[in-house]
Design a protein around this motif. Structure first.
Motif, PDB file in Angstrom:
ATOM      1  N   THR A  78       0.819  -1.212   0.000  1.00 16.43           N
ATOM      2  CA  THR A  78       0.000   0.000   0.000  1.00 16.43           C
ATOM      3  C   THR A  78       0.852   1.260   0.000  1.00 16.43           C
ATOM      4  O   THR A  78       0.647   2.175  -0.809  1.00 16.43           O
ATOM      5  CB  THR A  78      -0.945   0.008   1.209  1.00 16.43           C
ATOM      6  N   THR A 121      -3.186   7.672   2.758  1.00 13.13           N
ATOM      7  CA  THR A 121      -3.974   7.602   1.531  1.00 13.13           C
ATOM      8  C   THR A 121      -4.745   8.898   1.311  1.00 13.13           C
ATOM      9  O   THR A 121      -4.811   9.419   0.187  1.00 13.13           O
ATOM     10  CB  THR A 121      -4.953   6.414   1.587  1.00 13.13           C
ATOM     11  N   ASN A 141     -12.266  -0.809  -1.118  1.00 10.98           N
ATOM     12  CA  ASN A 141     -11.256   0.111  -0.596  1.00 10.98           C
ATOM     13  C   ASN A 141     -11.882   1.383  -0.050  1.00 10.98           C
ATOM     14  O   ASN A 141     -11.411   1.961   0.939  1.00 10.98           O
ATOM     15  CB  ASN A 141     -10.248   0.463  -1.694  1.00 10.98           C
ATOM     16  N   ASP A 175      -6.532   2.221  -5.557  1.00 11.02           N
ATOM     17  CA  ASP A 175      -5.934   2.373  -4.226  1.00 11.02           C
ATOM     18  C   ASP A 175      -6.127   3.769  -3.643  1.00 11.02           C
ATOM     19  O   ASP A 175      -6.400   3.917  -2.454  1.00 11.02           O
ATOM     20  CB  ASP A 175      -4.427   2.070  -4.290  1.00 11.02           C
TER      21      ASP A 175
END
Length: 602
Positions: free
Chosen positions: A76, A223, A287, A264
């Protein structure tokens, strides 16, 4: 990326390809980590769990699970670095291009661009007489170094009005324009640099080998930071305003690395996008699901709690293995909430059905339980006759929650979205000629009926199933675009929604609906002796006048004598409550309608 002041020389000499090459390296690291995680889970942990039951084996499994989490973390975080570097390179190309163009123009006019971005230009010559000072004049771009003398400068004119002196040098305006463009390009690049540098600084791993809950929370923060930095880079390329076919072409044209960036880092941009393959939508929405849950938890309030009930229940379902695989094709918090859940892969299945729920449906715990279960029951029923079958529940619109069921407005808003979804299913299905069925229940039948009457009808639909319908806004089955022989209707005799009074009885029926909902309208309608085949939203789909195929269903509990209320309205899909109806629906979805049991028209 050092935080120092960016100069135009640095922007000129920048090589974005070097950032992309570095991103490719991190992509390779990310891919290797993911492959190692899969190998650890399948080749080591799973086999050890299946064959060994000793304490030492359990300890080994614990260590392997920790190793798997570490690989997932590396996968990730490396992917986030890749996206950051790719986004930085892509966004810097625009200001670099602007700078290059300005410098080329300056060179063409024999202007001199100085280290500080200011520009010297020649004095003008008119009739062989040199105008102005000897040598060169200088201008400074933008507000980086302060203001410059413009070609036109104001001075007091007649009657107190401003006048202007014309700068006789024709190069002045050109030089000023070029200087300003250089300054803007540098400012833009500096802002991009600061944004991405901030995101990169967050991508640091804590000391130690264990991926804890705090680490996973840090991943979510990382993220979000990368998403904020790369928002323009990712969103600008998504063809939101294109057709599902064009979106699929766009998606197929991306590299594997580019697709993974969306899945992602920006899953919400593609998870609900019709035309994107089901596996990719499922991965994107899985996700995005924890991100949306976290956002609603921070938002708070009754509406957020209602939607959280639905999302958490969906999350729990996704975590458990099912005989018919589950795919999450869409989620969102707009309006009353959005959720699209499939059982069976709609891209590989020969038979695909998309069911639109109706009155009172919203993203809540009840939806994730009962409404989603109807899609699973339909998929199971169809697979008994053809294993290559999938069923979807589509909550891609705001279904009416109460008295506004009297309006066609929600159906009119939902119909175009449903048609686009169906078009997307046709585009991504891998079969040469898939068999597709549109299903509408309750008010959802009006949405399906409205969709069928827009444009060229429901894209790809071969059959239409209407159950528990209060009317579909059409007088005849042939108006729905698939031919009357391909329209199927299920209407339980004790389903009060299928007997709502017509608009000609608004005085009685409307008061009944106000006073007691569908059951009240049913009672008042009976008292008013309706005596025709009109319902509130048009002809009764179960009537001979409408002309559809009416299939057999159970009568269901009587609303008053059996204290059934509206129970008969909610059991069409449920084998344990109405086996004959559920089987008939399964046969139609599987493309075998000749085997269904029929019932006489009303």
């Amino acid at each position: 990326m050092t935080g120092a002041t960016l100069t135009w020389q640095q922007l000129r000499d920048l090589k974005p390809r070097e950032f992309e090459d570095a991103g490719d390296g991190w992509h390779e690291v990310s891919g290797r980590a993911d492959a190692d995680r899969v190998r650890t889970d399948k080749a080591m942990t799973a086999k050890l769990r299946d064959t060994q039951d000793s304490e030492s084996a359990k300890a080994a499994i614990t260590r392997l699970e920790r190793l798997s989490r570490n690989f997932q973390y590396v996968h990730t975080e490396s992917g986030l670095i890749r996206t950051t570097l790719n986004g930085l390179a892509a966004e810097l190309m625009d200001p670099q291009g602007q700078l290059t163009q300005a410098l080329e123009e300056a060179e063409g006019w024999k202007f001199t661009v100085h280290m500080d971005g200011s520009i010297s230009y020649p004095s003008a010559v008119v009739c062989d007489t040199r105008i102005g000072e000897k040598g060169e004049r200088k201008v400074v771009g933008g507000t980086v170094q302060g203001s410059a003398r413009l070609p036109l400068e104001p001075h007091p004119g007649l009657n107190g009005e401003p006048g202007f002196d014309l700068n006789p040098n024709p190069y002045a305006a050109m030089a000023q324009d070029i200087a300003d463009r250089i300054a803007r390009a540098v400012r833009s690049a500096a802002e991009i640099d600061r944004r991405y540098a901030s995101a990169l600084r967050k991508l640091k791993a804590a000391a130690g080998l264990d991926v804890t809950e705090a680490t996973l929370k840090d991943v979510a923060g990382d993220t979000a930071a990368v998403r904020r930095a790369a928002q323009d880079y990712l969103a600008d390329n998504v063809p939101f305003d294109k057709s599902p076919a064009e979106r699929k072409e766009w998606w197929d044209g991306l590299t594997e690395e580019q697709r993974q960036e969306y899945l992602d880092v920006a899953p919400d941009l593609v998870g609900n996008l019709d035309g994107i393959p089901a596996l990719s939508r499922d991965e994107a929405n899985r996700n995005y699901l924890p991100v949306l849950i976290d956002s609603l938890e921070r938002q708070g309030g009754d509406d957020a709690e209602t939607k959280l009930g639905g999302l958490r229940a969906i999350e729990e379902k996704l975590s458990k293995p099912t005989k018919v695989p589950m795919y999450l094709l869409g989620i969102g918090d707009e309006g009353n909430g959005r959720a699209i859940v499939a059982y069976g892969n709609p891209d590989t299945s020969k038979n695909v059905a998309a069911y639109v729920p109706g009155l009172g449906t919203k993203l809540d715990a009840e939806f994730a339980g009962g409404t989603v279960q109807r899609a699973l029951d339909t998929a199971k029923g169809a697979r008994e006759h053809d294993p290559s079958s999938a069923a979807i529940v589509w909550l891609g619109y705001d279904a009416p929650q109460s008295i506004d069921v009297m309006s066609t407005g929600d159906a009119e808003k939902g119909a175009p979205a449903y048609n686009e979804f169906m078009s997307g299913l046709g585009v991504t299905n891998e079969n040469k000629d898939p068999h597709m069925t549109a299903i509408g229940h309750s008010y959802g039948s009006l949405t399906v009926g409205t969709a069928a009457q827009q444009g060229d009808g429901i894209p790809g639909a071969d059959d239409i199933i209407l159950v528990g319908s209060p009317g579909v806004g059409a007088d005849k089955a042939e108006d729905l675009g698939v031919g009357k022989d391909n329209v199927y209707v299920g209407a339980a005799d004790n389903d009060v929604v299928t007997q709502l009074p017509s608009k000609q009885q608004t005085g009685a029926g409307y008061l009944g609906l106000l006073g007691g909902g569908p059951l009240g309208a049913y009672v008042v309608g009976d008292l008013a002796d309706q005596g025709d085949d009109d319902l509130y939203f048009g002809k009764d789909p179960a009537s001979k006048t409408f002309g559809a195929n009416r299939f057999l269903v159970e009568d269901g509990p009587r609303p008053i004598l059996d204290m059934g209320g509206v129970d008969a309205h909610s059991q069409y899909f449920t084998p344990t409550k109405d086996e004959v109806s559920a089987k008939n629906i399964g046969l139609i979805v599987a493309g075998q309608p000749e085997k269904i049991k029929m019932e006489h028209w009303r």
